[in-house]
Design a protein around this motif. Sequence first.
Motif, PDB file in Angstrom:
ATOM      1  N   LYS A 182       0.549  -1.362   0.530  1.00  0.00           N
ATOM      2  CA  LYS A 182       0.168  -0.070   0.186  1.00  0.00           C
ATOM      3  C   LYS A 182       0.580   1.686  -0.236  1.00  0.00           C
ATOM      4  CE  LYS A 182      -3.425   1.818   3.004  1.00  0.00           C
ATOM      5  NZ  LYS A 182      -2.518   2.370   3.654  1.00  0.00           N
ATOM      6  N   ASN A 183       1.662   1.004   1.491  1.00  0.00           N
ATOM      7  CA  ASN A 183       2.602   2.122   0.510  1.00  0.00           C
ATOM      8  C   ASN A 183       3.938   2.950  -0.920  1.00  0.00           C
ATOM      9  OD1 ASN A 183       2.561   3.308   3.291  1.00  0.00           O
ATOM     10  ND2 ASN A 183       4.151   2.276   3.909  1.00  0.00           N
ATOM     11  N   GLY A 239       1.691   2.578   9.859  1.00  0.00           N
ATOM     12  CA  GLY A 239       1.453   1.074   9.345  1.00  0.00           C
ATOM     13  C   GLY A 239       3.668   0.568   9.122  1.00  0.00           C
TER      14      GLY A 239
END
Length: 278
Positions: A182-183, A239
């Motif tokens: 996702k990053n 995260g």
Amino acid sequence: MHLHFINFKKIMKILEFYVKIKKNFTRVIGVVITPLIDKFENLINKTENKKMYEIARNIQKLSLIGQLSAALVHEIRNPLTSIKGFLQLIESGIIEKNYFDIIHSEFQRIELILSELLVVTRPQVTVFHKQSIQSIIHHVIALMQPQATLHNIELISNLANEPLWIECDENQLKQVFLNLIKNSIEAMPNGGQIRIDVTKASSFTKIRIIDQGCGIPKDIMDKIGQPFFTTKKNGTGLGIMISRKIIEIHKGIMNIQSEEKKGTTITIQLPLYTLNIS
Ligand SMILES: Nc1ncnc2c1ncn2[C@@H]1O[C@H](COP(=O)(O)OP(=O)(O)OP(=O)(O)O)[C@@H](O)[C@H]1O
Ligand SMILES: [Mg+2]
């Protein structure tokens, strides 16, 4: 719960803070308890007693909650102050519909922060099973595929052919790879490729996530992974911290290499399954 068989002072560092009120009178204003990591790991390694293992894990979690709570108070106080201000405006008769939108979005932010934190603080028993790292990565790629396609990003995986077995909590590890991919997607607004390599290296498996994104500027590299550090408008900045904790619980290591405007490579090493692991 019976805790009498653990000598806490041997595995914990206890710091007490005092204020001196009068000459012979002091008052405790705070206590910080942190595990002595090496002794703590020793305890975990040696123990064959499942119950003791769980208690030791809970102590580690409690310490993490302690570290997080100061930052958490800060993060939640901001949206709460904003909500309070808007409620006062509404109370005084200056009602505008878009104030409700702001209040709504501030509540959403608090909810997001709390739900992310639940991942580390929820009283869950970590269940370790033998699993192949390839199947975990395969699953995560399938989950992230729609989001990648939407952002014009190609996910390219290069997974070792022979199954590489690890002892893991599958859901927690999936969470790590979801966070990292996702990053990478968020770092590539103009699309491109993200490569996910899985290889074997002596007694461990090496997983690399290589993106062609904006990279991380050198001057903020130290802050990456600190609770709530984010450069994103809607990020919680949890995260990487959560991912690192999960990798630590799996006795692995996580490393970040990055070059601004070129991309970021995250390398994770996890020990391969051996019959001796308790
Ligand atoms: N692959 C990457 N490329 C560029 N910057 C990154 C990458 N991964 C992390 N970062 C930087 O590290 C910061 C912290 O990342 P982290 O995943 O902990 O939180 P976040 O992504 O900001 O928020 P959340 O994960 O809650 O959505 C990001 O805000 C970003 O600046
Ligand atoms: Mg993130």
